[in-house]
Design an enzyme around this catalytic site. Structure first.
Site, PDB file in Angstrom:
ATOM      1  N   HIS A 289     -31.448 -26.133   6.750  1.00  0.00           N
ATOM      2  CA  HIS A 289     -30.107 -26.264   7.189  1.00  0.00           C
ATOM      3  C   HIS A 289     -29.517 -27.089   6.269  1.00  0.00           C
ATOM      4  O   HIS A 289     -28.251 -27.445   6.371  1.00  0.00           O
ATOM      5  CB  HIS A 289     -29.921 -26.856   8.715  1.00  0.00           C
ATOM      6  CG  HIS A 289     -30.138 -25.717   9.665  1.00  0.00           C
ATOM      7  ND1 HIS A 289     -30.470 -26.051  10.902  1.00  0.00           N
ATOM      8  CD2 HIS A 289     -30.730 -24.400   9.473  1.00  0.00           C
ATOM      9  CE1 HIS A 289     -30.869 -24.824  11.660  1.00  0.00           C
ATOM     10  NE2 HIS A 289     -30.981 -23.977  10.479  1.00  0.00           N
TER      11      HIS A 289
ATOM     12  N   ARG B 227     -21.597 -38.375  10.255  1.00  0.00           N
ATOM     13  CA  ARG B 227     -23.135 -38.341  10.311  1.00  0.00           C
ATOM     14  C   ARG B 227     -23.859 -38.890   9.047  1.00  0.00           C
ATOM     15  O   ARG B 227     -24.745 -39.599   9.263  1.00  0.00           O
ATOM     16  CB  ARG B 227     -23.397 -36.672  10.301  1.00  0.00           C
ATOM     17  CG  ARG B 227     -22.556 -35.814  10.970  1.00  0.00           C
ATOM     18  CD  ARG B 227     -23.588 -35.523  12.347  1.00  0.00           C
ATOM     19  NE  ARG B 227     -23.247 -36.669  13.491  1.00  0.00           N
ATOM     20  CZ  ARG B 227     -21.948 -37.107  13.856  1.00  0.00           C
ATOM     21  NH1 ARG B 227     -20.849 -36.113  13.831  1.00  0.00           N
ATOM     22  NH2 ARG B 227     -21.935 -38.091  14.651  1.00  0.00           N
TER      23      ARG B 227
ATOM     24  N   VAL C  62     -30.914 -32.252   8.730  1.00  0.00           N
ATOM     25  CA  VAL C  62     -30.230 -32.460   7.439  1.00  0.00           C
ATOM     26  C   VAL C  62     -30.203 -34.039   6.973  1.00  0.00           C
ATOM     27  O   VAL C  62     -29.970 -34.422   5.901  1.00  0.00           O
ATOM     28  CB  VAL C  62     -28.572 -31.965   7.456  1.00  0.00           C
ATOM     29  CG1 VAL C  62     -28.591 -30.588   7.701  1.00  0.00           C
ATOM     30  CG2 VAL C  62     -27.853 -33.022   8.460  1.00  0.00           C
TER      31      VAL C  62
ATOM     32  N   TYR D  19     -19.018 -34.604   8.974  1.00  0.00           N
ATOM     33  CA  TYR D  19     -20.003 -34.822   8.241  1.00  0.00           C
ATOM     34  C   TYR D  19     -20.003 -36.274   7.548  1.00  0.00           C
ATOM     35  O   TYR D  19     -21.155 -36.875   7.320  1.00  0.00           O
ATOM     36  CB  TYR D  19     -20.311 -34.006   7.024  1.00  0.00           C
ATOM     37  CG  TYR D  19     -20.874 -32.559   7.691  1.00  0.00           C
ATOM     38  CD1 TYR D  19     -21.965 -32.379   8.432  1.00  0.00           C
ATOM     39  CD2 TYR D  19     -20.065 -31.637   8.040  1.00  0.00           C
ATOM     40  CE1 TYR D  19     -22.382 -31.457   9.004  1.00  0.00           C
ATOM     41  CE2 TYR D  19     -20.232 -30.257   8.511  1.00  0.00           C
ATOM     42  CZ  TYR D  19     -21.670 -30.448   9.196  1.00  0.00           C
ATOM     43  OH  TYR D  19     -22.100 -29.078   9.906  1.00  0.00           O
TER      44      TYR D  19
ATOM     45  N   GLY E 133     -39.192 -31.803  18.469  1.00  0.00           N
ATOM     46  CA  GLY E 133     -37.971 -32.166  18.890  1.00  0.00           C
ATOM     47  C   GLY E 133     -37.097 -31.062  18.610  1.00  0.00           C
ATOM     48  O   GLY E 133     -35.969 -31.430  17.830  1.00  0.00           O
ATOM     49  N   THR E 134     -37.332 -29.749  18.670  1.00  0.00           N
ATOM     50  CA  THR E 134     -36.324 -28.663  18.780  1.00  0.00           C
ATOM     51  C   THR E 134     -36.075 -27.968  19.930  1.00  0.00           C
ATOM     52  O   THR E 134     -37.326 -27.565  20.532  1.00  0.00           O
ATOM     53  CB  THR E 134     -36.326 -28.003  17.456  1.00  0.00           C
ATOM     54  OG1 THR E 134     -35.648 -26.728  17.560  1.00  0.00           O
ATOM     55  CG2 THR E 134     -38.069 -27.519  17.211  1.00  0.00           C
ATOM     56  N   SER E 135     -35.263 -27.386  20.568  1.00  0.00           N
ATOM     57  CA  SER E 135     -34.957 -26.640  21.644  1.00  0.00           C
ATOM     58  C   SER E 135     -35.180 -25.204  21.183  1.00  0.00           C
ATOM     59  O   SER E 135     -35.203 -24.267  22.183  1.00  0.00           O
ATOM     60  CB  SER E 135     -33.610 -26.869  22.179  1.00  0.00           C
ATOM     61  OG  SER E 135     -32.488 -26.239  21.162  1.00  0.00           O
TER      62      SER E 135
ATOM     63  N   GLN F 151     -35.270 -28.659  10.431  1.00  0.00           N
ATOM     64  CA  GLN F 151     -33.907 -27.917  10.798  1.00  0.00           C
ATOM     65  C   GLN F 151     -33.128 -29.271  10.412  1.00  0.00           C
ATOM     66  O   GLN F 151     -31.757 -29.036  10.464  1.00  0.00           O
ATOM     67  CB  GLN F 151     -33.673 -27.535  11.977  1.00  0.00           C
ATOM     68  CG  GLN F 151     -34.679 -26.401  12.329  1.00  0.00           C
ATOM     69  CD  GLN F 151     -34.421 -26.117  13.929  1.00  0.00           C
ATOM     70  OE1 GLN F 151     -33.631 -25.470  14.377  1.00  0.00           O
ATOM     71  NE2 GLN F 151     -35.457 -26.486  14.563  1.00  0.00           N
TER      72      GLN F 151
HETATM   73  P1  OAD Z   1     -31.292 -29.548  20.013  1.00  0.00           P
HETATM   74  O1  OAD Z   1     -30.238 -30.572  20.567  1.00  0.00           O
HETATM   75  O2  OAD Z   1     -30.857 -28.079  20.401  1.00  0.00           O
HETATM   76  O3  OAD Z   1     -32.692 -29.810  20.563  1.00  0.00           O
HETATM   77  C1  OAD Z   1     -33.253 -31.041  20.380  1.00  0.00           C
HETATM   78  C2  OAD Z   1     -34.260 -31.232  21.300  1.00  0.00           C
HETATM   79  O4  OAD Z   1     -35.049 -32.605  20.685  1.00  0.00           O
HETATM   80  C3  OAD Z   1     -34.452 -30.976  22.539  1.00  0.00           C
HETATM   81  O5  OAD Z   1     -35.582 -29.965  23.134  1.00  0.00           O
HETATM   82  C4  OAD Z   1     -34.983 -32.338  23.271  1.00  0.00           C
HETATM   83  O6  OAD Z   1     -35.598 -32.167  24.674  1.00  0.00           O
HETATM   84  C5  OAD Z   1     -35.677 -32.839  22.149  1.00  0.00           C
HETATM   85  N1  OAD Z   1     -35.883 -34.296  22.168  1.00  0.00           N
HETATM   86  C6  OAD Z   1     -34.986 -35.314  22.560  1.00  0.00           C
HETATM   87  N2  OAD Z   1     -35.439 -36.664  22.262  1.00  0.00           N
HETATM   88  C7  OAD Z   1     -36.656 -36.663  21.692  1.00  0.00           C
HETATM   89  C8  OAD Z   1     -37.684 -37.308  21.289  1.00  0.00           C
HETATM   90  N3  OAD Z   1     -37.310 -38.765  21.246  1.00  0.00           N
HETATM   91  N4  OAD Z   1     -38.664 -36.765  20.450  1.00  0.00           N
HETATM   92  C9  OAD Z   1     -38.808 -35.375  20.440  1.00  0.00           C
HETATM   93  N5  OAD Z   1     -38.208 -34.711  21.157  1.00  0.00           N
HETATM   94  C10 OAD Z   1     -36.733 -35.176  21.515  1.00  0.00           C
HETATM   95  O7  OAD Z   1     -31.421 -29.712  18.293  1.00  0.00           O
HETATM   96  P2  OAD Z   1     -32.094 -28.553  17.415  1.00  0.00           P
HETATM   97  O8  OAD Z   1     -33.275 -27.847  18.119  1.00  0.00           O
HETATM   98  O9  OAD Z   1     -32.515 -29.605  16.362  1.00  0.00           O
HETATM   99  O10 OAD Z   1     -27.817 -26.815  13.069  1.00  0.00           O
HETATM  100  O11 OAD Z   1     -30.852 -27.763  16.907  1.00  0.00           O
HETATM  101  C11 OAD Z   1     -31.003 -26.853  15.952  1.00  0.00           C
HETATM  102  C12 OAD Z   1     -30.020 -26.735  15.088  1.00  0.00           C
HETATM  103  O12 OAD Z   1     -28.741 -26.413  15.924  1.00  0.00           O
HETATM  104  C13 OAD Z   1     -29.689 -27.971  14.306  1.00  0.00           C
HETATM  105  O13 OAD Z   1     -30.314 -27.975  12.957  1.00  0.00           O
HETATM  106  C14 OAD Z   1     -28.194 -27.831  13.967  1.00  0.00           C
HETATM  107  C15 OAD Z   1     -27.762 -27.412  15.413  1.00  0.00           C
HETATM  108  O14 OAD Z   1     -26.675 -26.603  15.394  1.00  0.00           O
HETATM  109  C16 OAD Z   1     -26.868 -26.674  12.398  1.00  0.00           C
HETATM  110  O15 OAD Z   1     -25.900 -27.689  12.300  1.00  0.00           O
HETATM  111  C17 OAD Z   1     -26.793 -25.560  11.303  1.00  0.00           C
END
Ligand code: OAD
Length: 231
Positions: free
Chosen positions: A104, A56, A88, A53, A170-172, A86
């Protein structure tokens, strides 16, 4: 004003130079999530967790909000915008958004390991073994780790239920309970999903994919939303 609710993930900060988690080259490729982001990791190897961290935080101090964050802040001129993130990082805050709910936790904050209500702003990037709260107990990152409850989720559900428009950026959508928020979007409410890659979403009758990076995608979202307002 109509209410726009936006759920963001690490992808919105990618263009600021911060890594996402699950993509190629993402953080969870470099680290084993359970070894750095779980209560068990903290018990087993506090130094490693602190280092993860701290790294980060150091990167965050060098990052700046990008057009995606700035575009969302600008949308407050036209909409009552609530951001549920989500992430931080504090890039939504620095871009000027005013209503941000962190699901988170927050990287720049630390908290007591004995009393979760004792939360402090960390000065600089480094949290060290031996840094203590006012009650004399070790401080930990103010982060929700895997296996821990997500205290802000109830508030998030309430906000989502009030949406007139909903966007996912931007979240999977693989980490729960955050990913489940989409189920609370009323069926008549349009959902926009901004991501350069395909994202698996639950069924919703009114969903539109904007397959772009956030920087460009938020601009397109603005055009689409304003067109709807003026209809
Ligand atoms: P992920 O790494 O799972 O997903 C990131 C998403 O962002 C993917 O769908 C990419 O295609 C997309 N992406 C990449 N570049 C981008 C851009 N320039 N513009 C828009 N989208 C883009 O990350 P999260 O979904 O954020 O939790 O992950 C969720 C949680 O899992 C996080 O908060 C963290 C992690 O483990 C904890 O640490 C508790």
């Amino acid at each position: 004003m109509k209410k726009l609710v936006v759920l963001t993930g690490s992808g919105i900060s990618a263009e600021s130079g911060l890594k996402t988690f699950r993509e190629m080259g993402g953080l969870w490729e470099e680290y084993d999530v359970m070894e750095v982001a779980s209560p068990e990791a903290w018990e087993a190897n506090m130094e490693l967790v602190l280092r993860f961290y701290n790294e980060r935080r150091k990167q965050l101090l060098q990052a700046e909000p990008n057009p995606g964050h700035l575009g969302l802040s600008d949308l407050e001129k036209h909409f009552d915008v609530d951001i549920i993130t989500q992430n931080v990082d504090d890039l939504h805050e620095r871009a000027g958004s005013t209503k941000i709910l962190h699901l988170h936790g927050e990287l720049k904050k630390v908290r007591s390991t004995v009393d979760p209500n004792l939360i402090y702003e960390l000065d600089g990037w480094e949290l060290k073994a031996g840094d203590k709260c006012e009650k004399g107990f070790q401080l930990r990152p103010h982060i929700v780790w895997f296996g821990e409850p997500v205290p802000a989720i109830e508030k998030a559900v309430e906000i989502v239920q009030q949406a007139d428009f909903f966007a996912v950026i931007g979240t999977s959508l693989v980490v729960y309970p955050a990913a489940g928020l989409i189920h609370y979007v009323p069926s008549s409410v349009p959902i926009y999903v901004i991501d350069p890659n395909p994202v698996q979403t639950p069924y919703h009758k009114n969903i539109e994919f904007i397959q772009q990076k956030a920087g460009v995608g938020v601009g397109l979202l603005k055009e689409k939303l304003l067109a709807r307002l003026n209809k």
